[in-house]
Enzyme design. Structure first.
Site, PDB file in Angstrom:
ATOM      1  N   CYS A   1       0.829  -1.198   0.000  1.00 33.84           N
ATOM      2  CA  CYS A   1       0.000   0.000   0.000  1.00 33.84           C
ATOM      3  C   CYS A   1       0.870   1.257   0.000  1.00 33.84           C
ATOM      4  O   CYS A   1       1.538   1.525  -0.980  1.00 33.84           O
ATOM      5  CB  CYS A   1      -0.998  -0.054   1.148  1.00 33.84           C
TER       6      CYS A   1
ATOM      7  N   HIS B   1      -3.585  -5.653   1.260  1.00 27.28           N
ATOM      8  CA  HIS B   1      -2.853  -5.853   2.517  1.00 27.28           C
ATOM      9  C   HIS B   1      -2.808  -7.334   2.923  1.00 27.28           C
ATOM     10  O   HIS B   1      -3.693  -7.797   3.652  1.00 27.28           O
ATOM     11  CB  HIS B   1      -3.534  -5.073   3.638  1.00 27.28           C
TER      12      HIS B   1
ATOM     13  N   GLU C   1      -0.932  -8.615   5.109  1.00 27.25           N
ATOM     14  CA  GLU C   1      -0.698  -8.708   6.556  1.00 27.25           C
ATOM     15  C   GLU C   1      -1.997  -8.596   7.355  1.00 27.25           C
ATOM     16  O   GLU C   1      -2.032  -8.918   8.536  1.00 27.25           O
ATOM     17  CB  GLU C   1       0.332  -7.649   7.004  1.00 27.25           C
TER      18      GLU C   1
HETATM   19  N1  LIG Z   1      -3.361   1.902   3.736  1.00 30.53           N
HETATM   20  C1  LIG Z   1      -2.473   2.649   3.152  1.00 30.53           C
HETATM   21  O1  LIG Z   1      -1.279   2.328   3.127  1.00 30.53           O
HETATM   22  C2  LIG Z   1      -2.924   3.923   2.536  1.00 30.53           C
HETATM   23  C3  LIG Z   1      -2.023   4.313   1.401  1.00 30.53           C
HETATM   24  C4  LIG Z   1      -2.113   5.754   0.929  1.00 30.53           C
HETATM   25  N2  LIG Z   1      -1.762   6.642   1.927  1.00 30.53           N
HETATM   26  C5  LIG Z   1      -3.440   5.992   0.263  1.00 30.53           C
HETATM   27  O2  LIG Z   1      -4.424   6.258   0.921  1.00 30.53           O
HETATM   28  O3  LIG Z   1      -3.492   5.868  -0.947  1.00 30.53           O
END
Ligand SMILES: NC(=O)CC[C@H](N)C(=O)O
Length: 221
Positions: free
Chosen positions: A86, A195, A197
């Site tokens: 992410c 994600h 994790e």
């Molecule tokens: N969950 C995250 O890592 C968010 C990633 C990033 N800041 C976005 O909103 O695109």
């Protein structure tokens, strides 16, 4: 297995990633502050999700210039496995470790839900524990998850079998439904928006992320 997770100002998935790695690897994971300029010997480096530097300028742009990233770039060149999840994916593209960029979701909304993915290649230390074209479910949570890349870059990714995951029902407008890509000299760098994790046991809502960490464990022991 020697693994580390980096924390930037604004990271919020760093602990989750370390906990997931420890659960699967069965070994303690080093926690590294982004100002650390040198790293101990490592097999796996985790660049976690979150909102580094408040997502100001562009998501990941400032974190990509942190002292630790020079070392991460060196290690990636040596073949150390680097996984960016992410915001971590955004940081890896901003650091030049992966091609393309993550821009605002096509729907202009933050998307936070489980999504179905297809495993597009099993030829990597991150994905060899899945079946080719296996369908898995992982959560996404982002506003800048729309993967863009120029035509030549996309062709190179496709020709070199470097698309790791594709969305089944594209939530953000990503080119070619791309959810994750591979890079590095040995296909040893992975960036992905979903994600893994957050999906390592049924209590979390799913365990389809576990095979990714299991693949790394099998690769590095
Ligand atoms: N969950 C995250 O890592 C968010 C990633 C990033 N800041 C976005 O909103 O695109």
């Amino acid at each position: 297995m020697r693994a580390a997770v980096i924390t930037f100002p604004g990271s919020n998935c760093d602990r989750d990633l370390a906990v997931a790695m420890e659960a699967v690897f069965g070994r303690p994971v080093q926690r590294v502050w982004h100002q650390q300029a040198e790293l101990p010997p490592l097999d796996v480096i985790g660049v976690p999700g979150g909102f580094s530097y408040g997502d100001y300028l562009r998501c990941g742009a400032m974190a990509a210039r942190s002292p630790v990233m020079r070392e991460v770039i060196r290690r990636a060149a040596e073949g150390v496995a680097v996984i960016g999840i992410c915001n971590g994916f955004q940081i890896l593209t901003e650091a030049g470790l992966l091609p393309g960029a993550l821009v605002r979701n096509a729907g202009l909304k933050f998307v936070c839900r489980p999504v179905e993915l297809e495993v597009a290649t099993t030829a990597s230390v991150f994905t060899k524990g899945y079946g080719l074209h296996e369908r898995i479910v992982l959560p996404v949570a982002h506003h800048d998850g729309n993967y863009v890349i120029d035509t030549d870059g996309l062709k190179r990714l496709q020709d070199e079998d470097r698309v790791a995951f594709r969305y089944r029902d594209n939530p953000n407008g990503s080119t070619d439904d791309i959810a994750g890509v591979l890079g590095g000299p040995k296909r040893n760098v992975l960036g992905l928006m979903p994600h893994p994790e957050r999906a390592i046991e049924p209590l979390l809502g799913g365990s389809d992320g576990r095979a990714l960490f299991q693949s790394l464990l099998e690769a590095f022991g």
